[in-house]
Every structure is written in structure tokens, then in C-alpha cells.
Design an enzyme around this catalytic site. Structure first.
Site, PDB file in Angstrom:
ATOM      1  N   TYR A 136      -9.073   5.918  27.872  1.00  8.38           N
ATOM      2  CA  TYR A 136      -8.217   5.132  26.989  1.00  8.38           C
ATOM      3  C   TYR A 136      -6.975   4.628  27.730  1.00  8.38           C
ATOM      4  O   TYR A 136      -6.474   5.261  28.638  1.00  8.38           O
ATOM      5  CB  TYR A 136      -7.798   6.012  25.811  1.00  8.38           C
TER       6      TYR A 136
ATOM      7  N   HIS B 217      10.815  29.476  15.450  1.00  6.58           N
ATOM      8  CA  HIS B 217      11.813  28.735  16.223  1.00  6.58           C
ATOM      9  C   HIS B 217      11.547  27.233  16.212  1.00  6.58           C
ATOM     10  O   HIS B 217      12.204  26.503  15.480  1.00  6.58           O
ATOM     11  CB  HIS B 217      11.854  29.306  17.651  1.00  6.58           C
TER      12      HIS B 217
ATOM     13  N   ASP C 293      -7.450  13.786  20.479  1.00  5.78           N
ATOM     14  CA  ASP C 293      -7.060  12.906  21.597  1.00  5.78           C
ATOM     15  C   ASP C 293      -5.920  13.520  22.417  1.00  5.78           C
ATOM     16  O   ASP C 293      -6.025  13.668  23.634  1.00  5.78           O
ATOM     17  CB  ASP C 293      -6.543  11.561  21.064  1.00  5.78           C
TER      18      ASP C 293
ATOM     19  N   HIS D 148      13.405  21.081  17.007  1.00  5.70           N
ATOM     20  CA  HIS D 148      13.132  21.832  15.780  1.00  5.70           C
ATOM     21  C   HIS D 148      12.594  20.845  14.744  1.00  5.70           C
ATOM     22  O   HIS D 148      12.969  20.919  13.570  1.00  5.70           O
ATOM     23  CB  HIS D 148      14.399  22.494  15.235  1.00  5.70           C
TER      24      HIS D 148
ATOM     25  N   HIS E  53      12.331  20.177  23.952  1.00  4.94           N
ATOM     26  CA  HIS E  53      12.438  21.168  22.874  1.00  4.94           C
ATOM     27  C   HIS E  53      13.024  20.504  21.635  1.00  4.94           C
ATOM     28  O   HIS E  53      14.014  19.781  21.737  1.00  4.94           O
ATOM     29  CB  HIS E  53      13.329  22.322  23.316  1.00  4.94           C
TER      30      HIS E  53
HETATM   31 ZN    ZN Z   1      15.729  25.819  19.576  1.00 13.79          ZN
END
Ligand code: ZN
Length: 230
Positions: A220, A166, A126, A103, A101
Site C-alpha cells: 500500500y 495510564h 492494516d 493520554h 506518549h
Molecule cells: Zn502519561
């Protein structure tokens, strides 16, 4: 815990700590935002970043182990505030071995606008096989973020979702693959933004996107070499 699980956890603590350094190396995080986790194979456990610890202080020893309900099992710190979302993904998607995760700025700008990133680049075809999808708005804390990630990415080629208002969540077969998806997502988001400021990006034919995706995913890179008998 048997000796094999203990060994796996020790190894994943190293891996997950090392992968956090990639988030800072590629400028995907500010302060302590952003986190990486890895599933402990065959166990209802994951290794994840502790909450609120500076990136400079993240080591194998500071990583924490949680069960797949997000409950702390081993570690000296509280787990990341995004633990519930990571845990939900592992419960719902057994093929996923790593979750990230961030930002990161450009990708999160698309999330702020509530827009998926349309596929106008071969590199995006790709890695993502088409658009990078937008997910729903969800408040942190319960299962809502996890539900939004799983609902958006299930059956989708993209390993990245832009959660509205978010930021980015990515999945992979392991932590490194999920980190790669986060790095490539930001790279694509940045170029797509620049293209939109320059003019109208030119659409790609779906057949070309399909062909690029298939080649990249299946041909690839370094293929495993068949063992030669002796
Ligand atoms: Zn967050």
C-alpha cells in the site's frame, strides 16, 4: 559535536516541534500532557519536548536534547517528565527512531480497564497487525515504564501499547510514524468502543488479519520509484 550532528539536531528540533502540533490537531492531548521525541541518528541523543511548556509555545528553539540516559545535553528547559521512558525505549530498541506518549481519551479508557483492543477492523489489521496490546502498570520516574513498553512491544506487530491505568505509548521508525500510530490508535479505540456499545463485534479470521497487514505494510502507498539510468 561536529557540524553534521549539529545540522541533524537543528532539523529534528523543527520536526519534533511540528509533530507536537499534530497531537493537538487530532485532539490527543489536554493541557501539556503528551510528548514526542526523535532519536538523533547514529548518536546516543534524542530531541524531546520540554516539561510543562504550553503547546502554543512549542517551537524548534524550546525543544531540548538529552542523552539516552535522559540527561539534558542542550536546551533552556527541563526535559519532559516522560524522558526516562523514551530514553529506555531508544536504548533497548535500536530500530526505533521516534516515540510518542499521549493520554488520548478512548485509548486511555481501554488502558483504564486493563484491556487490549481486539482486532475487529480492517484498519486495525492494516496498522497494528492484530490487537493493540495492554502493558503493565508502572509508576513514572525510573525505568519501569520503559521496561513495560519494551517487554510488550518487542516481537509484537503493534507499534502502540496501552500502559495499564495510564495511557498510550507508540514507536516508529521516526517521529512522524510514531505520531501516526498514536492518531490511528485513538481512532481504532474510539470505533472499537462504539462497536462494543452497539453489540458484539464480529471476529476476523487470523488469515485475513495477516493478509491485510502484509498488504498494507508492503504494498500500500507510494512505493519508491526505481531510478532510471541516463
Ligand atoms: Zn502519561
Amino acid at each position: 559535536m561536529n557540524a553534521e550532528v549539529t545540522r541533524q539536531i537543528a532539523e529534528l528540533r523543527e520536526t519534533v516541534a511540528r509533530q507536537h502540533a499534530e497531537l493537538t490537531r487530532y485532539n490527543l492531548v489536554a493541557w501539556t500532557s503528551g510528548n514526542v521525541s526523535a532519536r538523533v541518528p547514529g548518536q546516543d541523543l534524542m530531541v524531546i519536548k520540554p516539561s510543562g511548556v504550553s503547546y502554543d509555545d512549542l517551537t524548534a528553539a524550546t525543544m531540548v536534547v538529552c542523552d539516552l540516559d535522559g540527561v539534558l545535553v542542550e536546551g533552556d528547559f527541563a526535559p519532559s517528565s516522560d524522558t526516562a521512558a523514551h530514553a529506555y525505549v531508544y536504548r533497548a530498541m535500536p530500530e526505533v527512531g521516534g516515540v510518542v506518549h499521549t493520554h488520548s481519551s478512548y485509548a486511555t479508557a481501554w488502558a483504564a480497564c486493563g484491556e487490549s483492543i481486539p482486532c475487529h477492523l480492517t484498519a486495525q489489521a492494516d496498522e497494528f497487525g492484530g490487537e493493540i496490546p495492554i502493558g503493565p502498570f508502572a509508576l513514572i520516574g525510573g525505568d519501569d515504564i520503559g521496561k513495560g513498553i519494551v517487554a510488550t512491544l518487542s516481537g509484537h506487530r503493534s507499534p502502540a501499547v496501552l500502559m495499564r491505568n495510564h495511557g498510550v505509548f507508540t514507536i516508529g521508525r521516526d517521529a512522524r510514524a510514531a505520531v501516526k500510530a498514536a492518531v490511528m490508535c485513538e481512532d481504532v479505540a474510539r470505533t472499537a468502543h462504539l462497536a462494543h456499545t452497539l453489540g458484539q463485534p464480529v471476529p476476523m479470521a487470523q488469515a485475513d488479519i495477516d493478509s491485510l497487514y502484509d498488504r498494507y505494510q508492503n504494498v500500500y502507498g507510494q512505493q519508491p520509484v526505481a531510478p532510471t539510468g541516463s
